[in-house]
Design a protein around this motif. Structure first.
Motif, PDB file in Angstrom:
ATOM      1  N   HIS A   1       0.798  -1.230   0.000  1.00 13.09           N
ATOM      2  CA  HIS A   1       0.000   0.000   0.000  1.00 13.09           C
ATOM      3  C   HIS A   1       0.835   1.286   0.000  1.00 13.09           C
ATOM      4  N   ILE A   2       1.787   1.358  -0.912  1.00  9.36           N
ATOM      5  CA  ILE A   2       2.718   2.482  -0.948  1.00  9.36           C
ATOM      6  C   ILE A   2       2.052   3.803  -1.321  1.00  9.36           C
ATOM      7  N   TRP A   3       0.931   3.746  -2.041  1.00 10.46           N
ATOM      8  CA  TRP A   3       0.298   4.985  -2.497  1.00 10.46           C
ATOM      9  C   TRP A   3      -0.342   5.781  -1.366  1.00 10.46           C
ATOM     10  N   LEU A   4      -0.534   5.165  -0.197  1.00  8.66           N
ATOM     11  CA  LEU A   4      -1.155   5.892   0.918  1.00  8.66           C
ATOM     12  C   LEU A   4      -0.150   6.723   1.711  1.00  8.66           C
ATOM     13  N   ASP A   5       1.107   6.675   1.308  1.00  8.57           N
ATOM     14  CA  ASP A   5       2.150   7.554   1.837  1.00  8.57           C
ATOM     15  C   ASP A   5       2.501   8.523   0.707  1.00  8.57           C
ATOM     16  N   PRO A   6       2.152   9.808   0.831  1.00 11.84           N
ATOM     17  CA  PRO A   6       2.413  10.757  -0.255  1.00 11.84           C
ATOM     18  C   PRO A   6       3.880  10.833  -0.671  1.00 11.84           C
ATOM     19  N   VAL A   7       4.796  10.601   0.259  1.00 17.82           N
ATOM     20  CA  VAL A   7       6.220  10.661  -0.073  1.00 17.82           C
ATOM     21  C   VAL A   7       6.609   9.477  -0.962  1.00 17.82           C
ATOM     22  N   LYS A   8       6.171   8.283  -0.588  1.00 12.27           N
ATOM     23  CA  LYS A   8       6.459   7.110  -1.418  1.00 12.27           C
ATOM     24  C   LYS A   8       5.741   7.200  -2.764  1.00 12.27           C
ATOM     25  N   TYR A   9       4.540   7.711  -2.746  1.00 13.02           N
ATOM     26  CA  TYR A   9       3.785   7.869  -3.992  1.00 13.02           C
ATOM     27  C   TYR A   9       4.494   8.847  -4.925  1.00 13.02           C
ATOM     28  N   ALA A  10       5.108   9.870  -4.360  1.00 13.90           N
ATOM     29  CA  ALA A  10       5.880  10.825  -5.164  1.00 13.90           C
ATOM     30  C   ALA A  10       7.111  10.152  -5.763  1.00 13.90           C
ATOM     31  N   GLU A  11       7.733   9.250  -5.010  1.00 18.33           N
ATOM     32  CA  GLU A  11       8.871   8.495  -5.541  1.00 18.33           C
ATOM     33  C   GLU A  11       8.432   7.697  -6.761  1.00 18.33           C
ATOM     34  N   VAL A  12       7.275   7.049  -6.623  1.00 16.84           N
ATOM     35  CA  VAL A  12       6.736   6.258  -7.731  1.00 16.84           C
ATOM     36  C   VAL A  12       6.426   7.166  -8.919  1.00 16.84           C
ATOM     37  N   ALA A  13       5.831   8.319  -8.648  1.00 15.60           N
ATOM     38  CA  ALA A  13       5.491   9.265  -9.716  1.00 15.60           C
ATOM     39  C   ALA A  13       6.728   9.672 -10.517  1.00 15.60           C
ATOM     40  N   LYS A  14       7.832   9.914  -9.821  1.00 10.91           N
ATOM     41  CA  LYS A  14       9.069  10.286 -10.518  1.00 10.91           C
ATOM     42  C   LYS A  14       9.523   9.172 -11.450  1.00 10.91           C
ATOM     43  N   GLY A  15       9.471   7.942 -10.970  1.00  4.69           N
ATOM     44  CA  GLY A  15       9.865   6.807 -11.795  1.00  4.69           C
ATOM     45  C   GLY A  15       8.954   6.613 -12.991  1.00  4.69           C
ATOM     46  N   VAL A  16       7.635   6.797 -12.765  1.00  5.44           N
ATOM     47  CA  VAL A  16       6.676   6.671 -13.860  1.00  5.44           C
ATOM     48  C   VAL A  16       6.935   7.750 -14.903  1.00  5.44           C
ATOM     49  N   GLY A  17       7.190   8.962 -14.450  1.00  2.00           N
ATOM     50  CA  GLY A  17       7.474  10.058 -15.380  1.00  2.00           C
ATOM     51  C   GLY A  17       8.681   9.762 -16.261  1.00  2.00           C
ATOM     52  N   LYS A  18       9.756   9.312 -15.650  1.00  2.48           N
ATOM     53  CA  LYS A  18      10.968   8.984 -16.406  1.00  2.48           C
ATOM     54  C   LYS A  18      10.705   7.858 -17.405  1.00  2.48           C
ATOM     55  N   SER A  19       9.935   6.860 -16.983  1.00  3.27           N
ATOM     56  CA  SER A  19       9.665   5.729 -17.875  1.00  3.27           C
ATOM     57  C   SER A  19       8.793   6.152 -19.058  1.00  3.27           C
ATOM     58  N   LEU A  20       7.866   7.076 -18.839  1.00  3.83           N
ATOM     59  CA  LEU A  20       7.050   7.583 -19.937  1.00  3.83           C
ATOM     60  C   LEU A  20       7.891   8.416 -20.900  1.00  3.83           C
ATOM     61  N   GLU A  21       8.842   9.157 -20.364  1.00  2.00           N
ATOM     62  CA  GLU A  21       9.743   9.921 -21.225  1.00  2.00           C
ATOM     63  C   GLU A  21      10.492   8.997 -22.184  1.00  2.00           C
ATOM     64  N   LYS A  22      10.935   7.861 -21.675  1.00  2.00           N
ATOM     65  CA  LYS A  22      11.672   6.906 -22.501  1.00  2.00           C
ATOM     66  C   LYS A  22      10.756   6.147 -23.458  1.00  2.00           C
ATOM     67  N   ALA A  23       9.544   5.851 -23.008  1.00  2.00           N
ATOM     68  CA  ALA A  23       8.602   5.123 -23.858  1.00  2.00           C
ATOM     69  C   ALA A  23       8.085   5.993 -25.003  1.00  2.00           C
ATOM     70  N   ASP A  24       7.990   7.304 -24.757  1.00  2.00           N
ATOM     71  CA  ASP A  24       7.444   8.237 -25.754  1.00  2.00           C
ATOM     72  C   ASP A  24       8.287   9.508 -25.753  1.00  2.00           C
ATOM     73  N   PRO A  25       9.514   9.427 -26.264  1.00  2.00           N
ATOM     74  CA  PRO A  25      10.454  10.556 -26.175  1.00  2.00           C
ATOM     75  C   PRO A  25       9.971  11.830 -26.867  1.00  2.00           C
ATOM     76  N   ASP A  26       9.075  11.712 -27.840  1.00  2.00           N
ATOM     77  CA  ASP A  26       8.587  12.906 -28.531  1.00  2.00           C
ATOM     78  C   ASP A  26       7.865  13.865 -27.586  1.00  2.00           C
ATOM     79  N   HIS A  27       7.315  13.335 -26.501  1.00  2.00           N
ATOM     80  CA  HIS A  27       6.571  14.174 -25.551  1.00  2.00           C
ATOM     81  C   HIS A  27       7.238  14.208 -24.175  1.00  2.00           C
ATOM     82  N   ALA A  28       8.528  13.931 -24.154  1.00  2.00           N
ATOM     83  CA  ALA A  28       9.263  13.843 -22.883  1.00  2.00           C
ATOM     84  C   ALA A  28       9.172  15.116 -22.059  1.00  2.00           C
TER      85      ALA A  28
END
Length: 353
Positions: free
Chosen positions: A185-212
């Motif tokens: 249940h990591i999403w119920l801690d805003p700090v851990k959820y922010a860590e996840v958000a950063k990782g998701v953002g980076k992965s989307l940048e790599k998956a779709d570099p045109d909109h990085a």
């Protein structure tokens, strides 16, 4: 949630074949009707992953959640069509250990850009009783490291991220730290959820570099919002009359740890399980000793257990939402709003000023 309607791996394998066949038969009409254009086709396993994908992906993604609103995510059974649709995705975001049926289907999907949110932060073991005094705020020190570490798992290695994080995820199911498993249940801690958000953002940048650039901007905006939410919790729960809260669903271990509180789960992991007479007496004793006032239940499960305990112990009842889905009963329209409602509920129950 001790007993879940899990789909055997063999059944998933068969369903994958059926799903792919169904998709191939109607893929042309689906593409014509989809209207997604050049948007990145994103599949999210359940609401906390859907929220991240939509907030960070913005106008460049078309997000589909495998878990419909109002469905208890741990009970999810995938249709052959859903399993097939996973394989047609450009990007899949899920949290291993929450939904075994989803984990199995994703493992067999062959999608290159598959991101397990559990690899983007550090999972810990939490039982039904979790105190923030045991671990303090040590999770904060992982924020930067895991934001980047998770990117490598998710993007450069595809499914290897899951294997690299096997020590956290293997056999987790949904056991909240019982029997040695990690609490998902990591999403119920805003700090851990922010860590996840950063990782998701980076992965989307790599998956779709045109909109990085847009993904990075959206990630920064969301991380800032989660930072404000964390500050609101820190401030709002700073001086409570009691640090103990009682809940039917032991989902709030990370939240308790982050803000120096103690979670007392009534009957382990199942919010609808009947508590034993011994546990009712134990909760009654704890409530008196710690001056706890409220038994919390959740929106996607029955309030029967909470009301039974409250009647037997003279406590009040209230809603503390584990945010596994948003419905018309939710105390807010999205993750941020419901977390703010949770904060207000905790402040009232704990006597925080």
């Amino acid at each position: 949630m001790n007993v879940r309607r899990l789909i055997p791996t063999t059944a998933v394998a068969g369903a994958v074949v059926l799903g792919l066949t169904a998709l191939s038969a109607c893929s042309t009409s689906d593409a014509a009707d989809g209207g997604n254009g050049d948007k990145l086709k994103v599949t999210a396993s359940f609401y906390p992953m859907q929220f991240l994908a939509e907030k960070i992906g913005g106008e460049h993604v078309a997000v589909t959640s495998l878990t419909k609103p109002g469905v208890e995510p741990h009970d999810l059974e995938l249709t052959p069509r859903q399993i097939g649709s996973i394989s047609e995705s450009d990007y899949v975001l899920y949290l291993k250990g929450i939904q075994p049926a989803v984990d199995d289907a994703i493992k067999q999907s062959g999608v290159k850009n598959t991101v397990d949110a559990a690899t983007l932060t550090t999972l810990e073991n939490h039982g039904s009783e979790v105190s923030g005094h045991d671990h303090g705020h040590e999770g904060e020190e992982h924020a930067d490291d895991h934001g980047h570490e998770g990117e490598e798992h998710a993007d450069e290695h595809g499914h290897e991220g899951e294997e690299a994080h096997e020590e956290h995820s293997e056999g987790d199911g949904h056991n909240h730290g019982e029997e040695g498993g990690a609490d998902p249940h990591i999403w119920l801690d805003p700090v851990k959820y922010a860590e996840v958000a950063k990782g998701v953002g980076k992965s989307l940048e790599k998956a779709d570099p045109d909109h990085a650039a847009d993904y990075k901007k959206n990630t920064d905006t969301l991380v800032a919002e989660l930072g404000e939410l964390n500050t609101a919790y820190e401030t709002g729960l700073k001086n409570p009359a009691t640090k103990t809260f009682i809940t039917t669903h032991s989902a709030f271990g990370y939240l308790a740890e982050r803000y120096g509180l103690t979670q007392q789960g009534i009957a382990g992991i199942d919010p609808e399980a009947e508590p034993s007479p011994a546990r009712i007496q134990e909760i009654h004793t704890i409530a008196e000793k710690e001056k706890a006032t409220t038994v919390f239940f959740e929106t996607l499960a029955s309030d029967k257990t909470a009301k039974t305990l409250a009647k037997d112990t003279g406590l009040k009842t209230g809603v503390l939402d584990p945010l596994e889905g948003i419905t018309e009963k939710s105390q807010g329209a999205d993750y941020i709003e419901v977390m703010e409602s949770n904060l207000a509920a905790l402040q009232k129950a704990l006597g925080a000023k």
